[in-house]
Design a protein around this motif. Structure first.
Motif, PDB file in Angstrom:
ATOM      1  N   PRO A   1       0.806  -1.231   0.000  1.00 58.15           N
ATOM      2  CA  PRO A   1       0.000   0.000   0.000  1.00 58.15           C
ATOM      3  C   PRO A   1       0.834   1.274   0.000  1.00 58.15           C
ATOM      4  O   PRO A   1       1.961   1.314   0.501  1.00 58.15           O
ATOM      5  CB  PRO A   1      -0.781  -0.119   1.321  1.00 58.15           C
ATOM      6  CG  PRO A   1       0.139  -0.879   2.227  1.00 58.15           C
ATOM      7  CD  PRO A   1       0.849  -1.869   1.334  1.00 58.15           C
ATOM      8  N   GLN A   2       0.232   2.315  -0.575  1.00 58.98           N
ATOM      9  CA  GLN A   2       0.791   3.661  -0.495  1.00 58.98           C
ATOM     10  C   GLN A   2       0.012   4.515   0.497  1.00 58.98           C
ATOM     11  O   GLN A   2       0.479   5.591   0.891  1.00 58.98           O
ATOM     12  CB  GLN A   2       0.757   4.324  -1.878  1.00 58.98           C
ATOM     13  CG  GLN A   2       1.633   3.641  -2.911  1.00 58.98           C
ATOM     14  CD  GLN A   2       3.107   3.692  -2.535  1.00 58.98           C
ATOM     15  OE1 GLN A   2       3.620   4.753  -2.182  1.00 58.98           O
ATOM     16  NE2 GLN A   2       3.771   2.554  -2.603  1.00 58.98           N
ATOM     17  N   SER A   3      -1.164   4.030   0.881  1.00 55.75           N
ATOM     18  CA  SER A   3      -1.958   4.722   1.894  1.00 55.75           C
ATOM     19  C   SER A   3      -2.708   3.673   2.708  1.00 55.75           C
ATOM     20  O   SER A   3      -3.163   2.666   2.168  1.00 55.75           O
ATOM     21  CB  SER A   3      -2.944   5.702   1.244  1.00 55.75           C
ATOM     22  OG  SER A   3      -3.796   5.026   0.325  1.00 55.75           O
ATOM     23  N   ILE A   4      -2.812   3.913   4.038  1.00 56.82           N
ATOM     24  CA  ILE A   4      -3.399   2.924   4.942  1.00 56.82           C
ATOM     25  C   ILE A   4      -4.333   3.616   5.918  1.00 56.82           C
ATOM     26  O   ILE A   4      -4.009   4.669   6.484  1.00 56.82           O
ATOM     27  CB  ILE A   4      -2.318   2.175   5.750  1.00 56.82           C
ATOM     28  CG1 ILE A   4      -1.199   1.656   4.848  1.00 56.82           C
ATOM     29  CG2 ILE A   4      -2.942   1.011   6.520  1.00 56.82           C
ATOM     30  CD1 ILE A   4       0.003   1.108   5.611  1.00 56.82           C
TER      31      ILE A   4
ATOM     32  N   THR B   1       4.281   0.403  11.680  1.00 62.44           N
ATOM     33  CA  THR B   1       4.418   0.888  10.305  1.00 62.44           C
ATOM     34  C   THR B   1       5.375   2.068  10.238  1.00 62.44           C
ATOM     35  O   THR B   1       6.249   2.151   9.350  1.00 62.44           O
ATOM     36  CB  THR B   1       3.044   1.284   9.741  1.00 62.44           C
ATOM     37  OG1 THR B   1       2.223   0.109   9.649  1.00 62.44           O
ATOM     38  CG2 THR B   1       3.155   1.904   8.367  1.00 62.44           C
ATOM     39  N   MET B   2       5.259   2.970  11.191  1.00 64.18           N
ATOM     40  CA  MET B   2       6.148   4.134  11.200  1.00 64.18           C
ATOM     41  C   MET B   2       7.596   3.718  11.465  1.00 64.18           C
ATOM     42  O   MET B   2       8.537   4.278  10.892  1.00 64.18           O
ATOM     43  CB  MET B   2       5.669   5.143  12.252  1.00 64.18           C
ATOM     44  CG  MET B   2       4.311   5.765  11.913  1.00 64.18           C
ATOM     45  SD  MET B   2       3.559   6.685  13.282  1.00 64.18           S
ATOM     46  CE  MET B   2       4.683   8.058  13.441  1.00 64.18           C
ATOM     47  N   GLU B   3       7.784   2.697  12.309  1.00 64.49           N
ATOM     48  CA  GLU B   3       9.137   2.217  12.622  1.00 64.49           C
ATOM     49  C   GLU B   3       9.833   1.644  11.375  1.00 64.49           C
ATOM     50  O   GLU B   3      11.062   1.701  11.267  1.00 64.49           O
ATOM     51  CB  GLU B   3       9.069   1.143  13.713  1.00 64.49           C
ATOM     52  CG  GLU B   3       8.736   1.705  15.086  1.00 64.49           C
ATOM     53  CD  GLU B   3       8.292   0.648  16.080  1.00 64.49           C
ATOM     54  OE1 GLU B   3       7.973   1.020  17.227  1.00 64.49           O
ATOM     55  OE2 GLU B   3       8.236  -0.557  15.703  1.00 64.49           O
ATOM     56  N   LEU B   4       9.051   1.086  10.454  1.00 57.45           N
ATOM     57  CA  LEU B   4       9.624   0.548   9.223  1.00 57.45           C
ATOM     58  C   LEU B   4       9.978   1.634   8.213  1.00 57.45           C
ATOM     59  O   LEU B   4      10.609   1.354   7.192  1.00 57.45           O
ATOM     60  CB  LEU B   4       8.646  -0.449   8.580  1.00 57.45           C
ATOM     61  CG  LEU B   4       8.548  -1.829   9.222  1.00 57.45           C
ATOM     62  CD1 LEU B   4       7.444  -2.646   8.564  1.00 57.45           C
ATOM     63  CD2 LEU B   4       9.878  -2.577   9.128  1.00 57.45           C
ATOM     64  N   GLY B   5       9.543   2.871   8.476  1.00 57.37           N
ATOM     65  CA  GLY B   5       9.862   3.974   7.578  1.00 57.37           C
ATOM     66  C   GLY B   5       8.854   4.148   6.453  1.00 57.37           C
ATOM     67  O   GLY B   5       9.219   4.618   5.364  1.00 57.37           O
TER      68      GLY B   5
ATOM     69  N   THR C   1       6.392   5.735   4.024  1.00 60.48           N
ATOM     70  CA  THR C   1       6.386   7.125   3.544  1.00 60.48           C
ATOM     71  C   THR C   1       5.038   7.555   2.963  1.00 60.48           C
ATOM     72  O   THR C   1       4.887   8.694   2.532  1.00 60.48           O
ATOM     73  CB  THR C   1       7.468   7.322   2.464  1.00 60.48           C
ATOM     74  OG1 THR C   1       7.231   6.406   1.387  1.00 60.48           O
ATOM     75  CG2 THR C   1       8.861   7.095   3.048  1.00 60.48           C
ATOM     76  N   GLY C   2       4.071   6.630   2.961  1.00 59.55           N
ATOM     77  CA  GLY C   2       2.765   6.974   2.406  1.00 59.55           C
ATOM     78  C   GLY C   2       1.861   7.643   3.422  1.00 59.55           C
ATOM     79  O   GLY C   2       2.284   8.048   4.506  1.00 59.55           O
ATOM     80  N   ARG C   3       0.574   7.755   3.058  1.00 63.59           N
ATOM     81  CA  ARG C   3      -0.415   8.414   3.931  1.00 63.59           C
ATOM     82  C   ARG C   3      -0.941   7.431   4.955  1.00 63.59           C
ATOM     83  O   ARG C   3      -1.249   6.283   4.650  1.00 63.59           O
ATOM     84  CB  ARG C   3      -1.577   8.930   3.094  1.00 63.59           C
ATOM     85  CG  ARG C   3      -1.196   9.965   2.067  1.00 63.59           C
ATOM     86  CD  ARG C   3      -1.411  11.355   2.525  1.00 63.59           C
ATOM     87  NE  ARG C   3      -2.773  11.604   2.996  1.00 63.59           N
ATOM     88  CZ  ARG C   3      -3.225  12.821   3.293  1.00 63.59           C
ATOM     89  NH1 ARG C   3      -2.435  13.866   3.152  1.00 63.59           N
ATOM     90  NH2 ARG C   3      -4.443  12.992   3.723  1.00 63.59           N
TER      91      ARG C   3
ATOM     92  N   ASP D   1      -5.433   2.538  -0.108  1.00 69.56           N
ATOM     93  CA  ASP D   1      -5.029   1.252  -0.685  1.00 69.56           C
ATOM     94  C   ASP D   1      -5.368   0.095   0.238  1.00 69.56           C
ATOM     95  O   ASP D   1      -5.763  -0.977  -0.224  1.00 69.56           O
ATOM     96  CB  ASP D   1      -3.524   1.248  -0.957  1.00 69.56           C
ATOM     97  CG  ASP D   1      -3.148   2.165  -2.090  1.00 69.56           C
ATOM     98  OD1 ASP D   1      -3.969   2.344  -3.008  1.00 69.56           O
ATOM     99  OD2 ASP D   1      -2.028   2.720  -2.055  1.00 69.56           O
ATOM    100  N   ALA D   2      -5.172   0.301   1.551  1.00 70.45           N
ATOM    101  CA  ALA D   2      -5.344  -0.797   2.492  1.00 70.45           C
ATOM    102  C   ALA D   2      -5.917  -0.275   3.795  1.00 70.45           C
ATOM    103  O   ALA D   2      -5.746   0.899   4.151  1.00 70.45           O
ATOM    104  CB  ALA D   2      -4.011  -1.496   2.751  1.00 70.45           C
ATOM    105  N   ALA D   3      -6.598  -1.185   4.507  1.00 66.82           N
ATOM    106  CA  ALA D   3      -7.159  -0.839   5.815  1.00 66.82           C
ATOM    107  C   ALA D   3      -6.896  -1.974   6.794  1.00 66.82           C
ATOM    108  O   ALA D   3      -6.918  -3.150   6.419  1.00 66.82           O
ATOM    109  CB  ALA D   3      -8.659  -0.570   5.714  1.00 66.82           C
ATOM    110  N   PHE D   4      -6.633  -1.584   8.035  1.00 63.90           N
ATOM    111  CA  PHE D   4      -6.509  -2.552   9.118  1.00 63.90           C
ATOM    112  C   PHE D   4      -7.691  -2.309  10.050  1.00 63.90           C
ATOM    113  O   PHE D   4      -7.799  -1.240  10.668  1.00 63.90           O
ATOM    114  CB  PHE D   4      -5.187  -2.364   9.864  1.00 63.90           C
ATOM    115  CG  PHE D   4      -4.981  -3.326  11.000  1.00 63.90           C
ATOM    116  CD1 PHE D   4      -4.619  -4.640  10.748  1.00 63.90           C
ATOM    117  CD2 PHE D   4      -5.145  -2.925  12.308  1.00 63.90           C
ATOM    118  CE1 PHE D   4      -4.431  -5.536  11.791  1.00 63.90           C
ATOM    119  CE2 PHE D   4      -4.951  -3.804  13.360  1.00 63.90           C
ATOM    120  CZ  PHE D   4      -4.600  -5.120  13.103  1.00 63.90           C
ATOM    121  N   ILE D   5      -8.601  -3.287  10.127  1.00 65.17           N
ATOM    122  CA  ILE D   5      -9.839  -3.128  10.891  1.00 65.17           C
ATOM    123  C   ILE D   5      -9.741  -3.952  12.159  1.00 65.17           C
ATOM    124  O   ILE D   5      -9.686  -5.190  12.114  1.00 65.17           O
ATOM    125  CB  ILE D   5     -11.067  -3.570  10.076  1.00 65.17           C
ATOM    126  CG1 ILE D   5     -11.101  -2.847   8.728  1.00 65.17           C
ATOM    127  CG2 ILE D   5     -12.348  -3.326  10.852  1.00 65.17           C
ATOM    128  CD1 ILE D   5     -12.181  -3.361   7.788  1.00 65.17           C
TER     129      ILE D   5
END
Length: 677
Positions: free
Chosen positions: A9-12, A27-31, A33-35, A63-67
């Motif tokens: 994904p480019q946005s989550i 996700t932020m720890e992995l770096g 760069t998307g939204r 692009d993707a969602a975590f529910i």
């Protein structure tokens, strides 16, 4: 809809509370760069991200969602995401089909209306290649440019695999839970096409669609991506747990083996062997199973040789050109054998070690293994062992040879050494037994890829309705004879006529009770063999008259060099399958059998029978051999019958098939089938 948006994904959008806060941080720890969008009806921030109160407040598709909300509201969230054009969602909530609520799971799928769903009842994924972690827990994955991907139905096993300290180049891990939509086959197809994925590991509890999985493995083979499987459900208890855990049907274990063998998928039986095989296959499969082992200890050399017994790998001797080259690098006290004990005369002398290792690795083996257990306690000095590892690395480059460094004990492989070896193209393997299994897996995959025969597709057949009935032996043999199977000369008759029939056939004869009600005639006292006279037949017939008023009289088949069983069974998941093995009284004693999925081919049949211990009797033993071609024709006759009656056949046993020097004869046959339409 493609999976690429969901897993790259480019946005989550993260929808939920605490689990989402953790996933955002991962996700932020992995770096990434998307939204990132955080959605919660009450909290103002999640992991420092300003929240929106609902999905409806998203102003753009994601692009993707975590529910990670409760199961009932999950369905409405999915419906809202679908209306916004979301690429796919991970469903964290449990309590669907795995808990007995298949209707709610169907409703979830309906709400998605084509939007890809991973789960429910799953942890999600960590994909370092996308710098994304839709993952509500700790993990040990670090960004890599290329590595292996693991797909599992278990979130906890996925966590454990990310925690390993074994120099496994793990690029991504995906948990797919109940597989309401995205399943193993989908994931294999998607990942196989990514050049950054070097190998694929699958932890399988059950397959939803065997044919789709087989096609996905063919795709992976076309992309030259090795697949390693850890399949649970081998035991009765394991199968029960698999069923309750993710509502998967754990099919007959031997048929999974047959499927994996056909597809060139390596099955491992322990999680450590699974990891080591993936690590080794990160560098690709092997062309064969010819190994060479190097160690400075005769004990280690003997251990390696012993542990390879029974595996599809070997330690062949050095050839005439290599042996003197190796000997020239060592003194006269070293025996030049494989496995090679090079002694400690050259220990801690990097140039001499490099010379010996180079000579050995230039010998044309499929892989060279250096056994090296290095001290890892902080008060010990491992410098000499590191020097040995460097010498081996240099030698592998000089010889352009496939190589691995193996610690017999997993704790004796320092992580810095393992990382250095891996970066140089040398697989660092933890544990000798697991290393040998990894080599065997790599050889099996390489040999499968080298085959020129096409992979036989898995065939689905419609099953006729009606009750299953058992044919008499006479009826079964006549049907099989019509397909080309040889059966003894004989005739069914009334008990009182048995002696006359025997006289016409010629002695010696066999006498069997003829009744569809008696499947195991020997145990019921319904079989008499090697009857030499009329009187023998009369007496035997009299002893069976309480069982039936009819008997089967046949010429006695003598001179067999081996007895085989050829069977066909119907499995609810795989359909019809062929079983070949040691027959007669040895069937249950030896458990020497192989299974093949139908349809099959002569090439596949021949490969399978050569794995049988009893086949050595057919090939030739102590001056006697059987008619191999006749055996193959007999197996093909059974296969042809199964194909013709695929919609009605339930079970078939030819046991034994008597293998003669000049033929093969089915002396007993059992068929159970549904009405033919």
């Amino acid at each position: 809809m493609s999976l690429s948006q969901l897993i790259f994904p480019q946005s989550i959008a993260f929808i939920g509370g605490n689990e989402c806060e953790i996933a955002i941080r991962r996700t932020m720890e992995l770096g990434f760069t998307g939204r990132i969008h955080a959605i919660h009806p009450k909290r103002e921030h999640l992991a420092g991200i300003l929240t929106k109160p609902s999905v409806e407040h998203l102003r753009e598709p994601v692009d993707a969602a975590f529910i990670a909300v409760k199961r009932e509201p999950t369905i409405e969230v999915v419906r809202q995401l679908r209306s916004l054009g979301c690429g796919g969602a991970v469903i964290y909530a449990a309590g669907f089909a795995e808990a007995g609520d298949a209707a709610l799971q169907d409703e979830l799928l309906s709400a998605a209306d084509g939007m890809r769903l991973m789960g429910p009842n799953c942890y999600g994924f960590v994909n370092s290649l996308a710098r994304a972690a839709l993952w509500p827990d700790e993990h040990g994955i670090k960004p890599v440019s290329r590595g292996v991907a693991i797909i599992t139905q278990s979130g906890n096993i996925a966590c454990n695999l990310t925690f390993t300290k074994r120099a496994l180049p793990l690029a991504a891990v995906f948990t797919i839970g109940n597989q309401v939509d995205v399943d193993m086959a989908d994931m294999v197809r998607e990942l196989a096409a990514d050049e950054r994925i070097s190998a694929i590991g699958l932890h399988i509890e059950g397959l939803r669609d065997v044919a789709a999985f087989a096609h996905a493995c063919e795709v992976a083979k076309a992309y030259r991506k090795p697949i390693v499987v850890l399949k649970t459900g081998r035991s009765e208890q394991g199968a029960k747990v698999a069923l309750s855990h993710t509502s998967s049907l754990a099919g007959a274990d031997a048929l999974y083996d047959a499927l994996f063998e056909r597809l060139g998928v390596a099955r491992m039986t322990s999680i450590t062997a699974f990891v080591e095989a993936l690590k080794f296959l990160h560098f690709g499969p092997l062309g064969g199973g010819k190994l060479v082992s190097l160690s400075c200890s005769g004990g280690e050399a003997a251990l390696a040789a012993d542990m390879a017994v029974g595996r599809r790998i070997s330690f062949p001797p050095f050839d005439a050109a290599t042996k003197p080259r190796v000997a020239a690098t060592l003194n006269e006290f070293v025996a030049i054998d494989n496995p090679l004990d090079y002694h400690t005369f050259i220990w801690n002398q990097e140039d001499k070690l490099t010379s010996t290792f180079t000579a050995v690795l230039s010998g044309g083996f499929d892989v060279g293994m250096l056994i090296l257990d290095t001290p890892t306690q902080t008060h010990l000095n491992p410098a000499a062992w590191h020097k040995t590892a460097r010498a081996f690395h240099t030698a592998a480059k000089f010889a352009q040879a496939r190589a691995a460094v193996v610690a017999t004990l997993p704790e004796c492989m320092p992580l810095d050494m393992a990382d250095e070896l891996a970066n140089g193209g040398i697989a660092p393997l933890f544990g000798l037994d697991d290393a040998l299994m990894a080599f065997e897996a790599a050889a099996m995959i390489g040999e499968n890829w080298a085959r020129t025969d096409a992979i036989i597709p898995i065939a689905a057949s419609n099953l006729n309705g009606g009750e299953v009935s058992t044919l008499t032996e006479v009826e079964a043999k006549q049907l099989l004879k019509g397909r080309g199977l040889s059966v003894p000369d004989g005739s069914e008759c009334r008990i009182g006529d048995a002696a006359d029939v025997a006289q016409r056939l010629g002695f010696p004869v066999t006498l069997k009770v003829s009744s569809a009600r008696i499947a195991h005639k020997t145990e019921a006292g319904g079989v008499a063999l090697n009857l030499q006279t009329r009187e023998d037949v009369i007496n035997a017939a009299a002893s069976m008259q309480h069982l039936s008023d009819k008997v089967l009289v046949e010429r006695m088949v003598r001179g067999a060099v081996a007895e085989l069983i050829i069977g066909v069974k119907r499995d609810p998941q795989f359909g019809l399958a062929l079983v070949i093995g040691a027959g007669g009284i040895l069937t249950e004693l030896l458990h020497d059998s192989v299974a093949l999925l139908l349809p099959t081919s002569r090439t596949e049949i021949l490969r399978a029978v050569k794995r049988l211990k009893v086949w050595k009797l057919v090939e030739g033993f102590r001056g006697k051999s059987g008619d191999q071609d006749a055996v193959l024709l007999a197996i093909e006759a059974v296969v042809a019958f199964a194909h013709s009656y695929a919609a009605s056949l339930e079970e078939l046993d030819v046991n034994p098939l008597m293998v003669l020097p000049d033929g093969a004869v089915a002396v007993d046959a059992l068929i159970r089938m549904r009405p033919i339409r």
